[in-house]
Design a protein around this motif. Sequence first.
Motif, short mmCIF file in Angstrom:
data_model
loop_
_atom_site.label_atom_id
_atom_site.label_comp_id
_atom_site.label_asym_id
_atom_site.label_seq_id
_atom_site.Cartn_x
_atom_site.Cartn_y
_atom_site.Cartn_z
N UNK A 69 1.05 -1.12 0.03
CA UNK A 69 0.17 0.06 -0.09
C UNK A 69 1.00 1.11 -0.04
N UNK A 70 1.70 1.31 0.74
CA UNK A 70 2.95 2.48 0.81
C UNK A 70 3.61 2.56 -0.39
N UNK A 71 4.13 1.65 -1.10
CA UNK A 71 4.78 1.66 -2.32
C UNK A 71 3.66 2.32 -3.40
N UNK A 72 2.57 1.83 -3.47
CA UNK A 72 1.39 2.29 -4.40
C UNK A 72 1.05 3.54 -4.26
N UNK A 73 0.84 3.86 -2.95
CA UNK A 73 0.39 5.44 -2.58
C UNK A 73 1.52 6.50 -2.97
N UNK A 74 2.91 6.20 -2.73
CA UNK A 74 3.83 7.09 -2.99
C UNK A 74 4.02 7.24 -4.66
N UNK A 75 3.69 5.96 -4.99
CA UNK A 75 4.01 6.10 -6.71
C UNK A 75 2.94 6.87 -7.00
N UNK A 76 1.59 6.88 -6.69
CA UNK A 76 0.60 7.37 -7.19
C UNK A 76 0.61 8.79 -7.11
N UNK A 77 1.13 9.31 -5.88
CA UNK A 77 1.04 10.81 -5.49
C UNK A 77 2.50 11.50 -6.25
N UNK A 78 3.22 10.61 -6.46
CA UNK A 78 4.59 11.32 -7.09
C UNK A 78 4.57 11.55 -8.87
N UNK A 79 3.60 10.88 -9.30
CA UNK A 79 3.56 10.84 -10.62
C UNK A 79 3.32 12.07 -11.31
N UNK A 80 2.40 13.16 -10.64
CA UNK A 80 2.21 14.16 -11.28
C UNK A 80 3.09 15.36 -10.60
#
Length: 171
Positions: A53-64
């Motif tokens: 979950x942590x990796x997914x949230x980090x990736x999702x919020x850093x893409x923009x």
Amino acid sequence: MQEFLWLLTLSLVALLAVIFVAVIRQAAMPAAAAVPARSGRYRQPLFWGLIIVGVAVTYGTLVPWPYSPDPRTTDTPLRVNAISEQWSWSVDHTELPLNKPIVFFVTSRDVNHGFGLYDSDRRLLTQVQAMPGYVNKVHYTFTKPGQYRVLCLEYCGLIHHDMIAELTVKP
Ligand code: CUA
């Protein structure tokens, strides 16, 4: 959005406080009573679940991420140079287009400053450091016409508060 994130942060902090209190109260119990044998079974899946979950949230919020070219934009961005010095900004385009990707090339002639882009409600939209000897890029696309301001976000001396540039976004 900022209001929502603020409430979400407060709720999570409150939840964390409740968990802390529960842990402190459990710590007073004998070990055998505090940790039921069956709970150990969930420890590993819970640990790896949280990592995923942590990796997914980090990736999702850093893409923009505004500091490298957004791969979703096909339009060639407009280059805007913003040079800071004690205590003013020189911005080579102060009338900016609507809905066109813009890259601000930000640097400084003297000390470190902070390039903070604000809307007319004084909300911070994006920011980057303005550093002597470096050019930092920040990407932004204006989606609403109106007046915007660049304020200095790094304390840089006596007249730091007056480092303001006005930008106008027109359709
Ligand atoms: Cu420049 Cu503060």
